[in-house]
Design a protein around this motif. Structure first.
Motif, PDB file in Angstrom:
ATOM      1  N   GLY A  11       0.807  -1.208   0.000  1.00  0.00           N
ATOM      2  CA  GLY A  11       0.000   0.000   0.000  1.00  0.00           C
ATOM      3  C   GLY A  11       0.840   1.258   0.000  1.00  0.00           C
ATOM      4  N   LEU A  12       1.909   1.249   0.791  1.00  0.00           N
ATOM      5  CA  LEU A  12       2.796   2.421   0.808  1.00  0.00           C
ATOM      6  C   LEU A  12       3.494   2.610  -0.535  1.00  0.00           C
ATOM      7  N   ALA A  13       3.910   1.517  -1.157  1.00  0.00           N
ATOM      8  CA  ALA A  13       4.557   1.613  -2.467  1.00  0.00           C
ATOM      9  C   ALA A  13       3.581   2.113  -3.529  1.00  0.00           C
ATOM     10  N   ALA A  14       2.350   1.617  -3.507  1.00  0.00           N
ATOM     11  CA  ALA A  14       1.350   2.069  -4.478  1.00  0.00           C
ATOM     12  C   ALA A  14       1.040   3.547  -4.283  1.00  0.00           C
ATOM     13  N   ALA A  15       0.892   3.995  -3.039  1.00  0.00           N
ATOM     14  CA  ALA A  15       0.605   5.401  -2.772  1.00  0.00           C
ATOM     15  C   ALA A  15       1.780   6.286  -3.192  1.00  0.00           C
ATOM     16  N   ALA A  17       4.041   5.604  -5.561  1.00  0.00           N
ATOM     17  CA  ALA A  17       4.069   5.630  -7.021  1.00  0.00           C
ATOM     18  C   ALA A  17       2.967   6.536  -7.565  1.00  0.00           C
ATOM     19  N   GLY A  18       1.804   6.512  -6.936  1.00  0.00           N
ATOM     20  CA  GLY A  18       0.715   7.391  -7.345  1.00  0.00           C
ATOM     21  C   GLY A  18       1.062   8.850  -7.143  1.00  0.00           C
ATOM     22  N   ALA A  19       1.717   9.162  -6.029  1.00  0.00           N
ATOM     23  CA  ALA A  19       2.126  10.544  -5.778  1.00  0.00           C
ATOM     24  C   ALA A  19       3.139  11.014  -6.822  1.00  0.00           C
ATOM     25  N   VAL A  20       4.068  10.148  -7.176  1.00  0.00           N
ATOM     26  CA  VAL A  20       5.060  10.502  -8.207  1.00  0.00           C
ATOM     27  C   VAL A  20       4.362  10.761  -9.535  1.00  0.00           C
ATOM     28  N   LEU A  21       3.411   9.893  -9.901  1.00  0.00           N
ATOM     29  CA  LEU A  21       2.681  10.100 -11.158  1.00  0.00           C
ATOM     30  C   LEU A  21       1.884  11.407 -11.139  1.00  0.00           C
ATOM     31  N   CYS A  22       1.272  11.730 -10.009  1.00  0.00           N
ATOM     32  CA  CYS A  22       0.520  12.981  -9.922  1.00  0.00           C
ATOM     33  C   CYS A  22       1.439  14.192 -10.072  1.00  0.00           C
ATOM     34  N   VAL A  23       2.610  14.138  -9.476  1.00  0.00           N
ATOM     35  CA  VAL A  23       3.565  15.247  -9.609  1.00  0.00           C
ATOM     36  C   VAL A  23       4.039  15.360 -11.050  1.00  0.00           C
ATOM     37  N   LEU A  24       4.329  14.227 -11.689  1.00  0.00           N
ATOM     38  CA  LEU A  24       4.750  14.270 -13.095  1.00  0.00           C
ATOM     39  C   LEU A  24       3.630  14.807 -13.988  1.00  0.00           C
ATOM     40  N   GLY A  25       2.413  14.417 -13.729  1.00  0.00           N
ATOM     41  CA  GLY A  25       1.285  14.928 -14.497  1.00  0.00           C
ATOM     42  C   GLY A  25       1.102  16.424 -14.306  1.00  0.00           C
ATOM     43  N   TRP A  26       1.215  16.871 -13.069  1.00  0.00           N
ATOM     44  CA  TRP A  26       1.114  18.307 -12.802  1.00  0.00           C
ATOM     45  C   TRP A  26       2.215  19.074 -13.514  1.00  0.00           C
ATOM     46  N   TYR A  27       3.431  18.544 -13.456  1.00  0.00           N
ATOM     47  CA  TYR A  27       4.555  19.219 -14.107  1.00  0.00           C
ATOM     48  C   TYR A  27       4.335  19.301 -15.617  1.00  0.00           C
ATOM     49  N   VAL A  54      -5.430   5.980  -4.075  1.00  0.00           N
ATOM     50  CA  VAL A  54      -6.617   5.386  -3.443  1.00  0.00           C
ATOM     51  C   VAL A  54      -6.377   3.905  -3.159  1.00  0.00           C
ATOM     52  N   ALA A  55      -5.815   3.182  -4.121  1.00  0.00           N
ATOM     53  CA  ALA A  55      -5.540   1.755  -3.913  1.00  0.00           C
ATOM     54  C   ALA A  55      -4.548   1.552  -2.771  1.00  0.00           C
ATOM     55  N   GLY A  56      -3.541   2.404  -2.701  1.00  0.00           N
ATOM     56  CA  GLY A  56      -2.576   2.320  -1.607  1.00  0.00           C
ATOM     57  C   GLY A  56      -3.224   2.565  -0.261  1.00  0.00           C
ATOM     58  N   ALA A  57      -4.129   3.537  -0.197  1.00  0.00           N
ATOM     59  CA  ALA A  57      -4.831   3.816   1.058  1.00  0.00           C
ATOM     60  C   ALA A  57      -5.691   2.633   1.478  1.00  0.00           C
ATOM     61  N   VAL A  58      -6.336   1.981   0.512  1.00  0.00           N
ATOM     62  CA  VAL A  58      -7.158   0.805   0.825  1.00  0.00           C
ATOM     63  C   VAL A  58      -6.281  -0.333   1.343  1.00  0.00           C
ATOM     64  N   LEU A  59      -5.131  -0.540   0.736  1.00  0.00           N
ATOM     65  CA  LEU A  59      -4.233  -1.610   1.190  1.00  0.00           C
ATOM     66  C   LEU A  59      -3.681  -1.327   2.580  1.00  0.00           C
ATOM     67  N   VAL A  60      -3.327  -0.078   2.858  1.00  0.00           N
ATOM     68  CA  VAL A  60      -2.824   0.272   4.191  1.00  0.00           C
ATOM     69  C   VAL A  60      -3.929   0.077   5.228  1.00  0.00           C
TER      70      VAL A  60
END
Length: 134
Positions: A11-15, A17-27, A54-60
């Motif tokens: 869950g932590l890894a998925a969250a 990776a999701g944060a990195v993708l969101c930052v790249l998308g914003w950039y 969201v998936a990471g939060a569910v797994l955590v």
């Protein structure tokens, strides 16, 4: 490795990776002036990134529900003890205006002074104490 650790770290890894993708998308979006040129960044980075968060939060959250020391996948099964199962052989009771029939020692009606005998009324059985069949 315990299932709770797998869920937690997954869950932590998925969250992350999701944060990195969101930052790249914003950039990527921040450098584009027109909306039609921003859509590819939304589709390829921001939306999947949000889904991973969201998936990471569910797994955590699921990791917190797995009992400590439990090894292996599968559902958590709680064993019933003799004290958990109502065992009265007296006639079923109901509360006034209620639609369920209960055993007198059912935890839902055990402390209720207003519980009355069911008599000949057609009521659904309580899912907790299951008064029928005996």
């Amino acid at each position: 490795m315990p299932a709770s650790r797998v869920l937690l770290w997954g869950g932590l890894a998925a969250a992350a990776a999701g944060a990195v993708l969101c930052v790249l998308g914003w950039y990527g979006i921040s450098g584009e002036r027109f909306a039609e040129r921003q859509l590819p960044y939304l589709a390829s980075c921001t939306v999947p990134g949000a889904a991973l968060i969201v998936a990471g939060a569910v797994l955590v959250a699921a990791a917190g529900r797995v009992p400590v020391g439990r090894a292996g996948p599968g559902p958590v099964v709680e064993e019933e003890t003799a004290a958990d199962v109502p065992s009265s052989d007296e006639p079923p009771v109901r509360v006034p205006g209620g639609t369920l029939a209960h055993r007198p020692d059912c935890p839902l009606v055990a402390d209720r002074a207003d519980a009355v005998a069911v008599g000949g009324e057609e009521l659904d059985p309580c899912p907790v104490c299951e008064p029928w069949p005996r």
